[in-house]
Design an enzyme around this catalytic site. Sequence first.
Site: not given
Ligand code: NDP
Length: 250
Positions: A139, A152
Amino acid sequence: MRGLKGKTVVVTGGASGIGAATAARFIEEGAKVFVLDRDPQGNAAILKTLPELTGACLCDVTDAGQVQDGFNEAVRRMGGVDVLVNNAGISIRHPFLEITGEEWDRVLAVNLTGVFRVAQTAARHMVQRGRGVILQTASTNGIVGYPYYADYNATKAGVIELTRSMALELAPVVRVNAVAPGYVLTPMQRAEYTDAMLEQVNRKLPLQRHAQPEEVAALFAFLASEDAAYITGHVYHLDGGELAGGLASR
Ligand code: NDP
């Protein structure tokens, strides 16, 4: 993209947001995709939305046993794993002075230890096979400081350094890169920002909008492809110009 047809891909956090868009993009490129996600409803939903998925398996990346079992299942169903998109992550918006020990541990367990665990499991498999690509979701929060996300931000800086170190140790067999998105319009982002906050962010960004998850997915597809065969150990910013100007542009 060249060289993605028939490739086998695992996407963690693939049931939502960036992970779901990435799963869809690799399928579009002719790859086989297996999702690992902790959300059972999300897994059921993504199997419906993307019927071409090879499978979606319940897997919490904080649980070593579930990671090994989930990865083994992906190998069994696809005959091996060529590409890992190590993407599952969580964030909590809270002031530094109020972060509890439990919250700190939870964020680190998913975003850093979880990323390490999945990466090591995949890397062992890939080294044995003699090829592979590992891509991780960092990120812009891992590059510069942001208020209210200290835990984070620390994990994302950790993912960047993990990526570089893995790239050195795993070369020339496995390529390892990270993508550092800025603001992406996903459920994670929506959960923490009001409409007014989103609008305020949009106004500050040079490109005047959030990224779409599909735009992050496109970069993952490029980095996994043959077109990126000489790229390893790097972090790619996908941020609408956010980091270009530093303090002067705020
Ligand atoms: P979302 O919450 O839309 O999707 C993340 C998915 O990962 C969800 O289905 C979530 O499940 C799952 N998840 C969370 N924890 C775990 C775990 N312990 N084991 C397996 N699966 C898990 O998030 P984003 O798509 O926005 O984020 C994806 C990645 O991108 C992350 O690493 C985030 O930090 C990174 N990111 C996002 C940004 C943004 O602006 N959105 C910017 C920069 C980086 P559940 O719903 O149950 O939590």
